[in-house]
Motif scaffolding. Sequence first.
Motif, PDB file in Angstrom:
ATOM      1  N   UNK A 331       0.817  -1.211   0.000  1.00 22.71           N
ATOM      2  CA  UNK A 331       0.000   0.000   0.000  1.00 22.71           C
ATOM      3  C   UNK A 331       0.853   1.265   0.000  1.00 22.71           C
ATOM      4  N   UNK A 332       1.909   1.269   0.825  1.00 22.39           N
ATOM      5  CA  UNK A 332       2.775   2.444   0.856  1.00 22.39           C
ATOM      6  C   UNK A 332       3.364   2.747  -0.509  1.00 22.39           C
ATOM      7  N   UNK A 333       3.815   1.718  -1.215  1.00 27.01           N
ATOM      8  CA  UNK A 333       4.342   1.893  -2.569  1.00 27.01           C
ATOM      9  C   UNK A 333       3.243   2.323  -3.539  1.00 27.01           C
ATOM     10  N   UNK A 334       1.998   1.868  -3.276  1.00 20.70           N
ATOM     11  CA  UNK A 334       0.879   2.260  -4.132  1.00 20.70           C
ATOM     12  C   UNK A 334       0.685   3.777  -4.107  1.00 20.70           C
ATOM     13  N   UNK A 335       0.743   4.356  -2.916  1.00 14.88           N
ATOM     14  CA  UNK A 335       0.587   5.814  -2.811  1.00 14.88           C
ATOM     15  C   UNK A 335       1.809   6.532  -3.396  1.00 14.88           C
ATOM     16  N   UNK A 336       2.986   5.944  -3.215  1.00 15.31           N
ATOM     17  CA  UNK A 336       4.212   6.575  -3.711  1.00 15.31           C
ATOM     18  C   UNK A 336       4.246   6.617  -5.233  1.00 15.31           C
ATOM     19  N   UNK A 337       3.660   5.612  -5.880  1.00 15.30           N
ATOM     20  CA  UNK A 337       3.716   5.515  -7.349  1.00 15.30           C
ATOM     21  C   UNK A 337       2.395   5.926  -8.006  1.00 15.30           C
ATOM     22  N   UNK A 338       1.608   6.743  -7.318  1.00 15.19           N
ATOM     23  CA  UNK A 338       0.273   7.096  -7.816  1.00 15.19           C
ATOM     24  C   UNK A 338       0.271   8.361  -8.665  1.00 15.19           C
ATOM     25  N   UNK A 339       1.385   8.685  -9.288  1.00 17.27           N
ATOM     26  CA  UNK A 339       1.493   9.828 -10.225  1.00 17.27           C
ATOM     27  C   UNK A 339       1.295  11.191  -9.568  1.00 17.27           C
ATOM     28  N   UNK A 340       1.534  11.271  -8.255  1.00 17.05           N
ATOM     29  CA  UNK A 340       1.387  12.571  -7.594  1.00 17.05           C
ATOM     30  C   UNK A 340       2.447  13.571  -8.084  1.00 17.05           C
ATOM     31  N   UNK A 341       3.633  13.051  -8.454  1.00 19.84           N
ATOM     32  CA  UNK A 341       4.679  13.949  -8.926  1.00 19.84           C
ATOM     33  C   UNK A 341       4.310  14.578 -10.281  1.00 19.84           C
ATOM     34  N   UNK A 342       3.554  13.824 -11.097  1.00 17.01           N
ATOM     35  CA  UNK A 342       3.084  14.381 -12.364  1.00 17.01           C
ATOM     36  C   UNK A 342       2.045  15.479 -12.128  1.00 17.01           C
ATOM     37  N   UNK A 343       1.226  15.279 -11.104  1.00 14.00           N
ATOM     38  CA  UNK A 343       0.231  16.296 -10.749  1.00 14.00           C
ATOM     39  C   UNK A 343       0.915  17.570 -10.297  1.00 14.00           C
ATOM     40  N   UNK A 344       1.930  17.433  -9.445  1.00 17.44           N
ATOM     41  CA  UNK A 344       2.661  18.603  -8.954  1.00 17.44           C
ATOM     42  C   UNK A 344       3.393  19.303 -10.099  1.00 17.44           C
ATOM     43  N   UNK A 345       3.939  18.507 -11.011  1.00 15.71           N
ATOM     44  CA  UNK A 345       4.635  19.079 -12.166  1.00 15.71           C
ATOM     45  C   UNK A 345       3.679  19.889 -13.041  1.00 15.71           C
ATOM     46  N   UNK A 346       2.439  19.448 -13.139  1.00 14.91           N
ATOM     47  CA  UNK A 346       1.467  20.129 -13.985  1.00 14.91           C
ATOM     48  C   UNK A 346       0.800  21.296 -13.281  1.00 14.91           C
ATOM     49  N   UNK A 347       0.821  21.297 -11.936  1.00  6.82           N
ATOM     50  CA  UNK A 347       0.118  22.327 -11.175  1.00  6.82           C
ATOM     51  C   UNK A 347       0.974  23.585 -11.012  1.00  6.82           C
ATOM     52  N   UNK A 348       0.311  24.746 -11.072  1.00 10.35           N
ATOM     53  CA  UNK A 348       0.989  26.026 -10.838  1.00 10.35           C
ATOM     54  C   UNK A 348       0.695  26.585  -9.453  1.00 10.35           C
ATOM     55  N   UNK A 349      -0.113  25.872  -8.664  1.00  6.14           N
ATOM     56  CA  UNK A 349      -0.508  26.336  -7.331  1.00  6.14           C
ATOM     57  C   UNK A 349       0.487  25.796  -6.307  1.00  6.14           C
ATOM     58  N   UNK A 350       1.454  26.645  -5.915  1.00  9.16           N
ATOM     59  CA  UNK A 350       2.531  26.192  -5.019  1.00  9.16           C
ATOM     60  C   UNK A 350       1.977  25.755  -3.665  1.00  9.16           C
ATOM     61  N   UNK A 351       1.034  26.524  -3.108  1.00  9.82           N
ATOM     62  CA  UNK A 351       0.477  26.187  -1.801  1.00  9.82           C
ATOM     63  C   UNK A 351      -0.212  24.834  -1.804  1.00  9.82           C
ATOM     64  N   UNK A 352      -0.992  24.562  -2.824  1.00  8.12           N
ATOM     65  CA  UNK A 352      -1.676  23.267  -2.924  1.00  8.12           C
ATOM     66  C   UNK A 352      -0.686  22.133  -3.188  1.00  8.12           C
ATOM     67  N   UNK A 353       0.381  22.440  -3.910  1.00  6.84           N
ATOM     68  CA  UNK A 353       1.417  21.427  -4.139  1.00  6.84           C
ATOM     69  C   UNK A 353       2.045  20.968  -2.823  1.00  6.84           C
TER      70      UNK A 353
END
Length: 404
Positions: A331-353
Motif C-alpha cells: 500500500x505504501x508503494x501504491x501511494x508513492x507511485x500514484x502519479x502525484x509527482x506528475x500532478x505537482x509538475x502540472x500544477x501552478x498552485x505552489x500552496x496546494x502542491x
Amino acid sequence: MSFHRYRPRLPGGELAPMPWPVSLYRVLNHVAWPLEAESGRWTVFLDRLTIFLGFLVFCEHNEVDFHYLIANRQDMDNLLTGLPTYLILVEMQIRCFQLAWHKDRFRALLQRFYAEIYVSEEMEPHLFASIQRQMLATRVNSTVYLLALFNFFLVPVTNVIYHRREMLYKQVYPFDNTQLHFFIPLLVLNFWVGFIITSMLFGELNIMGELMMHLNARYVQLGQDLRRSAQMLLKKRSSLNVAIAYRLVLTHILRRNAALRDFGQRVEKEFTLRIFVMFAFSAGLLCALFFKAFTNPWGNVTYIVWFLAKFMELLALGMLGSILLKTTDELGMMYYTADWEQVIHQSDNVGENVKLMKLVTLAIQLNSRPFFITGLNYFRVSLTAVLKIIQGAFSYFTFLNSMR
C-alpha cells in the motif's frame, strides 16, 4: 429453528449469495451460526438452551475420550488411535462455544461485511472471478472434510455386518454402553458431535477466507481507483486546480483505506482466539494423524483422509493470509507511485502542491505497516507460520517413530 438463523442480505435487501460450504455451515451448525436480529425471546431462549445442552454433550464426550487415553496410556499405538479425535474434540469445544458466546458480534461482522466489503459479481466481475480462484483451495478442503465425515457412516454398517456395538470414536464409558438402550442414543450423539465438528472445521475456514479475500479485493480496487483518478485529472490539463482535485481524491481514498483497516481489525478481534487455538493444536494433531496413517495405511484410511483435510486447511488459510499480507504491504508503494509527482509538475498552485506532498507523505507513513490476521498476536496467519507448524509436526512424528 433453521428458519430463524441469520441469512445475510445485500445493501438492497436481497439475500446475499453464499458459497456452498458456508450455506452448509449455516444449516448444520446451530451452535455457531447466529440467529436473526429480530428473533423473539422464546427463540433466543431455545437457542441458548440447545447450546448449553450441546456443551454438556461435548463435556461428556471429552470425559469418555480422555478415559480411553488413560486406559491405553501404556500402549502407544492404541493411545495414538484415540488421540486425534480427542484433540479435535477439545479444539472444537473451545472454538465452537467461544463463537457461540459471541454470536451477536459475529452476526454484526457479517452484516457489515455484506454492506461494505462484499464484492458482487455484477459490479466487479473480474475481481469476483479472482476471489473465486483464490478460494478454490478452501472449497476442495471442504469436500475432503465431508469425505472424512462420511467415513463415520461406515461404522454402523460394520457393526451390523460383524455383530458389534462400537462407537464412532475411541471411548471408554463407566457403564456398559453396549446395551441397546444406551448404545443407540450415544451413537446418535456421536454423529451429532461429528456434524458439529466437521461443519465448524470447513465452515469457519470458508468464512475467514471470504472475509479476507473480499477485503483484499477492496484494497486492490483502492489502488486501481487511485491510479485511474490521477490519469483522468492529468488528461484534463488544468494547471490551476489539478492539485486541489487530486488532494480531494486522495483524501477520499484515505478515508476508504481507514474504513478497510477498521474492518480488518474487527475481523482480527473476531477470529484471533480461535486461530490461536487452531494453530496451537495443529502440530500435535498432524503428528498423531500422520503416525497412524504411516504405520498402517490400509487399515487407517480414515486417518489418511483427516490428515489430508487438516493439512489442506492449514495451507489454504496460510495462503489466503499471505495474499492479504502481500497486498497491504504494497500500500505504501501504491501511494508513492500514484502519479502525484506528475500532478505537482502540472500544477501552478505552489500552496496546494505543498499540501498535496504532505498528504502523500502521511499516506505512505500510515501504510508503512501491512495488515495481517494474527493468533492473539503470537503469530501472523501466513504460509511461513503454517510451514513452521508442519515442520514441528514432522519433528514430533520422527521422535514417536523412533520410539516404536
